[in-house]
Design an enzyme around this catalytic site. Structure first.
Site, PDB file in Angstrom:
ATOM      1  N   GLU A  58       1.005  -1.252  -0.131  1.00 33.81           N
ATOM      2  CA  GLU A  58       0.146  -0.102  -0.074  1.00 33.81           C
ATOM      3  C   GLU A  58       0.833   1.237   0.046  1.00 33.81           C
ATOM      4  O   GLU A  58       2.129   1.229   0.219  1.00 33.81           O
ATOM      5  CB  GLU A  58      -1.038   0.069   1.275  1.00 33.81           C
ATOM      6  CG  GLU A  58      -0.102   0.125   2.508  1.00 33.81           C
ATOM      7  CD  GLU A  58      -0.783  -0.095   3.887  1.00 33.81           C
ATOM      8  OE1 GLU A  58      -1.839  -0.888   3.912  1.00 33.81           O
ATOM      9  OE2 GLU A  58      -0.579   0.614   4.875  1.00 33.81           O
ATOM     10  N   HIS A  60       0.094   5.913   0.948  1.00 29.15           N
ATOM     11  CA  HIS A  60      -0.813   6.590   1.427  1.00 29.15           C
ATOM     12  C   HIS A  60      -0.122   7.972   1.683  1.00 29.15           C
ATOM     13  O   HIS A  60       1.198   8.045   1.727  1.00 29.15           O
ATOM     14  CB  HIS A  60      -1.523   6.183   2.773  1.00 29.15           C
ATOM     15  CG  HIS A  60      -0.487   5.435   3.624  1.00 29.15           C
ATOM     16  ND1 HIS A  60       0.486   6.017   4.275  1.00 29.15           N
ATOM     17  CD2 HIS A  60      -0.474   3.894   3.801  1.00 29.15           C
ATOM     18  CE1 HIS A  60       1.064   5.024   5.005  1.00 29.15           C
ATOM     19  NE2 HIS A  60       0.530   3.887   4.777  1.00 29.15           N
ATOM     20  N   HIS A  98       5.130   0.261   0.188  1.00 32.92           N
ATOM     21  CA  HIS A  98       5.519  -0.427   1.424  1.00 32.92           C
ATOM     22  C   HIS A  98       4.893  -1.662   1.744  1.00 32.92           C
ATOM     23  O   HIS A  98       3.741  -1.702   1.375  1.00 32.92           O
ATOM     24  CB  HIS A  98       5.896   0.371   2.539  1.00 32.92           C
ATOM     25  CG  HIS A  98       4.644   0.809   3.140  1.00 32.92           C
ATOM     26  ND1 HIS A  98       3.941   2.070   2.609  1.00 32.92           N
ATOM     27  CD2 HIS A  98       3.790   0.501   4.265  1.00 32.92           C
ATOM     28  CE1 HIS A  98       2.984   2.213   3.467  1.00 32.92           C
ATOM     29  NE2 HIS A  98       2.846   1.546   4.333  1.00 32.92           N
ATOM     30  N   CYS A 112       4.415   0.887  15.151  1.00 33.22           N
ATOM     31  CA  CYS A 112       4.126   1.907  13.949  1.00 33.22           C
ATOM     32  C   CYS A 112       3.649   2.959  14.760  1.00 33.22           C
ATOM     33  O   CYS A 112       2.383   2.681  14.923  1.00 33.22           O
ATOM     34  CB  CYS A 112       3.433   1.139  12.892  1.00 33.22           C
ATOM     35  SG  CYS A 112       2.899   2.154  11.502  1.00 33.22           S
TER      36      CYS A 112
END
Lengths: 145, 145
Positions: A58, A60, A98, A112
């Site tokens: 994905e 973003h 990633h 994260c």
């Protein structure tokens, strides 16, 4: 407040599904360690990928700050594939592709940090995938089962 | 960007003095893993207390999010003393007295997240110390050398 850790779980913190949105992934869990504070508009999560599993490929707008907490594996960061293991620090800037993979017959667990207010992730189109897979190493990484 | 970890240091990240303001502490280092991002107004640091060392006894308005990354020890959180070890998660709210001590003949290392914009720490007055030390366990904890 102290919440004790044991076997990669924390007292009072639920082990959740990684995602609920139908994105492709395999064998990933999520625990939200911190949900936000008056002066910290962030969420600090722990993700764990089981052996052979992988997170969603994905990208973003929002930034990820990552620190590997358990085991080892490999990750795709943009056009680079890297070996990762305990302690490694990764900053994923806006719109960098990633994916994390537990490629070493052990779990891959990582912290994260993100902002609480963030855009939804974007999955690759067929054209994006074709572009990424022009690199044979990335093609092999993404297609490993 | 990936920065590799080895022996509790990271490629390209300096090991700094814990504090420069004259606060009392013993044998503590600081590494700033993340300095802030466009959408993450925070700093994510790693502090390491050498065996027998201790961080400053302090409180402040800003929140601390802490995760123990190395070793074990004890900490004061408000009026409570707790054993801490790898993985434990601690949220220190505004104005809670806190101190970390490496009491177990090994280093105590911890991740600590804060907002980039934060108030300076406040040290205890003699009256604050006297109040804290009314609890014999806290008195012993604070006076351990």
């Amino acid at each position: 407040m102290l919440q004790k850790f044991s076997a990669y779980q924390w007292d009072g913190i639920d082990v959740l599904r990684y995602k609920e949105d139908g994105s492709p992934f395999r064998d990933v869990t999520r625990q939200v360690l911190f949900h936000g504070a008056p002066d910290i508009p962030c969420e600090w999560r722990y993700f764990e990928v089981g052996p052979g599993g992988y997170s969603t490929l994905e990208h973003h707008e929002h930034t990820h700050w990552v620190l590997i907490l358990r085991g080892s594996g490999r990750c795709l960061l943009g056009d680079r594939i890297a070996d990762i293991s305990f302690g490694d620090r990764i900053e994923i800037p806006a719109w960098q592709w990633h994916q994390f993979r537990a490629t070493n017959n052990e779990p891959l667990g990582f912290l994260c940090l993100v902002n609480q207010a963030r855009d939804k992730v974007t999955l690759p189109t067929e054209a994006d995938l074709a572009e990424l897979k022009k690199d044979p190493a990335i093609k092999q990484f993404l297609e490993e089962e």
